[in-house]
Scaffold this motif. Structure first.
Motif, PDB file in Angstrom:
ATOM      1  N   THR A  75      60.447  15.559  34.686  1.00 44.26           N
ATOM      2  CA  THR A  75      58.996  15.585  34.835  1.00 44.26           C
ATOM      3  C   THR A  75      58.382  16.149  33.555  1.00 44.26           C
ATOM      4  O   THR A  75      59.008  16.916  32.839  1.00 44.26           O
ATOM      5  N   GLY A  76      57.138  15.751  33.254  1.00 43.45           N
ATOM      6  CA  GLY A  76      56.506  16.235  32.032  1.00 43.45           C
ATOM      7  C   GLY A  76      57.202  15.732  30.782  1.00 43.45           C
ATOM      8  O   GLY A  76      57.245  16.415  29.765  1.00 43.45           O
ATOM      9  N   ILE A  77      57.709  14.511  30.824  1.00 44.96           N
ATOM     10  CA  ILE A  77      58.507  13.966  29.718  1.00 44.96           C
ATOM     11  C   ILE A  77      57.693  13.835  28.431  1.00 44.96           C
ATOM     12  O   ILE A  77      58.250  13.855  27.328  1.00 44.96           O
ATOM     13  N   SER A  78      56.372  13.719  28.531  1.00 48.41           N
ATOM     14  CA  SER A  78      55.548  13.483  27.348  1.00 48.41           C
ATOM     15  C   SER A  78      55.127  14.761  26.634  1.00 48.41           C
ATOM     16  O   SER A  78      54.497  14.696  25.571  1.00 48.41           O
TER      17      SER A  78
ATOM     18  N   ILE B  69      64.953  17.800  35.940  1.00 43.95           N
ATOM     19  CA  ILE B  69      64.476  18.805  34.990  1.00 43.95           C
ATOM     20  C   ILE B  69      62.965  18.841  35.115  1.00 43.95           C
ATOM     21  O   ILE B  69      62.287  17.858  34.813  1.00 43.95           O
ATOM     22  N   HIS B  70      62.449  19.973  35.553  1.00 41.53           N
ATOM     23  CA  HIS B  70      61.010  20.060  35.849  1.00 41.53           C
ATOM     24  C   HIS B  70      60.280  20.747  34.705  1.00 41.53           C
ATOM     25  O   HIS B  70      60.222  21.973  34.622  1.00 41.53           O
ATOM     26  N   LEU B  71      59.699  19.923  33.805  1.00 41.67           N
ATOM     27  CA  LEU B  71      58.982  20.433  32.649  1.00 41.67           C
ATOM     28  C   LEU B  71      57.467  20.315  32.815  1.00 41.67           C
ATOM     29  O   LEU B  71      56.723  20.801  31.956  1.00 41.67           O
ATOM     30  N   ALA B  72      57.005  19.660  33.868  1.00 37.98           N
ATOM     31  CA  ALA B  72      55.571  19.422  34.036  1.00 37.98           C
ATOM     32  C   ALA B  72      54.844  20.739  34.276  1.00 37.98           C
ATOM     33  O   ALA B  72      54.993  21.359  35.337  1.00 37.98           O
TER      34      ALA B  72
ATOM     35  N   ILE C 297      48.760  21.659  39.499  1.00 40.29           N
ATOM     36  CA  ILE C 297      49.814  21.055  38.679  1.00 40.29           C
ATOM     37  C   ILE C 297      50.980  22.025  38.523  1.00 40.29           C
ATOM     38  O   ILE C 297      52.138  21.658  38.710  1.00 40.29           O
ATOM     39  N   ASN C 298      50.657  23.274  38.199  1.00 38.92           N
ATOM     40  CA  ASN C 298      51.699  24.243  37.850  1.00 38.92           C
ATOM     41  C   ASN C 298      52.464  24.760  39.054  1.00 38.92           C
ATOM     42  O   ASN C 298      53.692  24.630  39.124  1.00 38.92           O
TER      43      ASN C 298
ATOM     44  N   VAL D 258      54.322  15.100  12.779  1.00 36.67           N
ATOM     45  CA  VAL D 258      53.508  14.607  13.886  1.00 36.67           C
ATOM     46  C   VAL D 258      53.840  15.393  15.134  1.00 36.67           C
ATOM     47  O   VAL D 258      54.988  15.483  15.544  1.00 36.67           O
ATOM     48  N   LYS D 259      52.824  15.962  15.757  1.00 35.38           N
ATOM     49  CA  LYS D 259      53.018  16.741  16.975  1.00 35.38           C
ATOM     50  C   LYS D 259      53.066  15.809  18.173  1.00 35.38           C
ATOM     51  O   LYS D 259      52.440  14.750  18.203  1.00 35.38           O
ATOM     52  N   ALA D 260      53.797  16.226  19.216  1.00 40.30           N
ATOM     53  CA  ALA D 260      53.826  15.451  20.450  1.00 40.30           C
ATOM     54  C   ALA D 260      52.436  15.456  21.073  1.00 40.30           C
ATOM     55  O   ALA D 260      51.725  16.446  21.027  1.00 40.30           O
ATOM     56  N   GLU D 261      52.057  14.318  21.639  1.00 42.28           N
ATOM     57  CA  GLU D 261      50.765  14.257  22.293  1.00 42.28           C
ATOM     58  C   GLU D 261      50.785  15.175  23.511  1.00 42.28           C
ATOM     59  O   GLU D 261      51.728  15.141  24.304  1.00 42.28           O
ATOM     60  N   PRO D 262      49.722  16.011  23.707  1.00 42.98           N
ATOM     61  CA  PRO D 262      49.703  16.868  24.886  1.00 42.98           C
ATOM     62  C   PRO D 262      49.513  16.063  26.140  1.00 42.98           C
ATOM     63  O   PRO D 262      48.636  15.214  26.228  1.00 42.98           O
ATOM     64  N   SER D 263      50.387  16.262  27.104  1.00 41.22           N
ATOM     65  CA  SER D 263      50.225  15.599  28.392  1.00 41.22           C
ATOM     66  C   SER D 263      49.426  16.511  29.289  1.00 41.22           C
ATOM     67  O   SER D 263      49.232  17.683  29.014  1.00 41.22           O
ATOM     68  N   ALA D 264      48.965  15.992  30.421  1.00 45.58           N
ATOM     69  CA  ALA D 264      48.240  16.822  31.364  1.00 45.58           C
ATOM     70  C   ALA D 264      49.181  17.737  32.105  1.00 45.58           C
ATOM     71  O   ALA D 264      48.781  18.559  32.908  1.00 45.58           O
ATOM     72  N   ALA D 265      50.462  17.598  31.842  1.00 45.41           N
ATOM     73  CA  ALA D 265      51.447  18.459  32.473  1.00 45.41           C
ATOM     74  C   ALA D 265      52.520  18.758  31.433  1.00 45.41           C
ATOM     75  O   ALA D 265      53.488  18.030  31.315  1.00 45.41           O
ATOM     76  N   GLU D 266      52.292  19.790  30.656  1.00 49.52           N
ATOM     77  CA  GLU D 266      53.146  20.040  29.495  1.00 49.52           C
ATOM     78  C   GLU D 266      53.610  21.501  29.460  1.00 49.52           C
ATOM     79  O   GLU D 266      52.853  22.409  29.721  1.00 49.52           O
ATOM     80  N   VAL D 267      54.880  21.671  29.136  1.00 46.92           N
ATOM     81  CA  VAL D 267      55.382  23.032  28.957  1.00 46.92           C
ATOM     82  C   VAL D 267      54.805  23.611  27.691  1.00 46.92           C
ATOM     83  O   VAL D 267      54.814  22.949  26.665  1.00 46.92           O
TER      84      VAL D 267
END
Length: 363
Positions: free
Chosen positions: A11-14, A73-76, A95-96, A354-363
């Motif tokens: 989860t939270g792969i992005s 793996i729960h990263l969201a 979300i959290n 280049v930074k990873a795009e922030p997802s709405a569910a990001e560690v």
């Protein structure tokens, strides 16, 4: 299908950790969940899912049953509300905290008749211990997060995982408590403060970023604030640790394994961090003045660091990582490759990365 690779759900792969983890998972079929797909050319089955919604629990349960995934793996998780665009605290909580509970409920139900998911990995945070510790915290140290919503949500999730781990029916649970992530791709409060990143959402902040301007590093007056020690862990070392956990074949003696995670070597002082970052240091009359300055910059939309982060920006919270060393054994230095100093220094080696795009569910 004739494919012998085991399947893992992330989860939270992005988010940043998700995108750094993906290249390490070549021996697995990866199903990545998020609200937006990651920017990657690596093989991946992407499923659009928002763990902040109630229906995600059943969606994930059905996905786990159909895919027969061996691990989750729960990263969201929303770390930075500004970057993630989740400024509503209630939405952030759903979300959290509720999202973590939903993921564990889906695993419980998927394992109801037979054990399908055998490993569940959840990154908690050093912030769950609080912001002013008298000595290095072991994994048994009382949880004392306060003030900062991210930290308090991590503490709630930490407790949720502890409470629900025995109910996962044959699934080993690994709860990791990493210190501050570092690395060229990382964006977080502490690294941003040393980088001088104008990370706010205002037009002024955007112009400053476009002009390559750096904000000064703010700190209350007093020698003790310079002498406060801080630990870091490189995001790629965290990814290697998660991968190592997935690769383990020997069962754990206990259902729940909790590990403090930091880079190798001694902590850095804040003074040394300022030197490595080559930051301009501006001293303020005291902690209250520091908070007021942070609040003003926050309200003007110049920085993404909320004033509630003040105790974590000015306090000292060091962890004992002896259990991690024992857990990894002879693989310790191959997994945790960066010292604390090298991990932090890497934040400043590739300013154009280049930074990873922030997802709405990001560690």
């Amino acid at each position: 299908m004739g494919d012998a690779k085991p399947t893992v759900v992330v989860t939270g792969i992005s988010g940043n950790l998700g995108t750094r983890l993906l290249p390490q998972l070549g021996e697995f079929n990866v199903i990545g969940l998020d609200v937006n797909p990651p920017v990657t050319d690596l093989p991946l089955q992407f499923v659009r899912m928002d763990v902040g919604t109630e229906e995600s629990c059943r969606q994930l349960y059905l996905l786990l049953r159909e895919s027969r995934a061996e691990a989750v793996i729960h990263l969201a998780f929303v770390l930075d509300p500004v970057r993630a665009g989740v400024l509503d605290l209630d939405r952030m909580w759903h979300i959290n905290v509720a999202g973590t509970a939903r993921v564990m409920e889906a695993i419980t139900e998927a394992n109801h008749e037979e054990t399908i998911i055998r490993k569940f990995v959840f990154p908690s945070s050093v912030s769950v211990y609080g912001s002013d510790l008298t000595g290095p915290a072991t994994e048994e140290h009382p949880l004392g997060a306060h003030t900062l919503p991210y930290a308090m949500h991590k503490m709630e999730c930490d407790r949720v995982v502890q409470q629900r781990a025995p109910a996962l029916r044959g699934c080993s649970v690994y709860m990791l408590r990493p210190h501050i992530f570092a690395g060229a791709s990382v964006e977080n409060y502490m690294v941003g403060a040393f980088r001088g990143t104008p990370g706010g959402r205002s037009d002024r902040a955007a112009r400053m970023r476009g002009q390559g301007k750096r904000l000064p590093c703010l700190l209350p007056r007093g020698r003790r604030y310079l002498e406060n020690r801080v630990q870091f862990v490189h995001v790629d070392d965290m990814a290697r640790l998660i991968t190592r956990i997935l690769q383990k074949t020997e069962p754990e003696a206990q259902r729940l394994t909790v590990l403090n995670v930091a880079g190798r070597g001694e902590p850095l002082t804040v003074e040394r961090c300022v030197e490595i970052a080559q930051a301009k240091l501006v001293r303020l009359p005291g902690k209250l003045a520091f908070r007021m300055a942070l609040k003003a910059l926050w309200q003007l939309g110049i920085v993404a660091i909320p004033p509630e982060a003040t105790p974590y920006m000015t306090g000292e919270y060091i962890m004992n990582t002896d259990r991690l060393r024992k857990f990894l054994g002879e693989n310790y230095e191959d997994v945790i490759r960066y010292t604390i100093a090298d991990a932090f220094a890497d934040c400043f080696k590739s300013e154009t990365t280049v930074k990873a795009e922030p997802s709405a569910a990001e560690v």
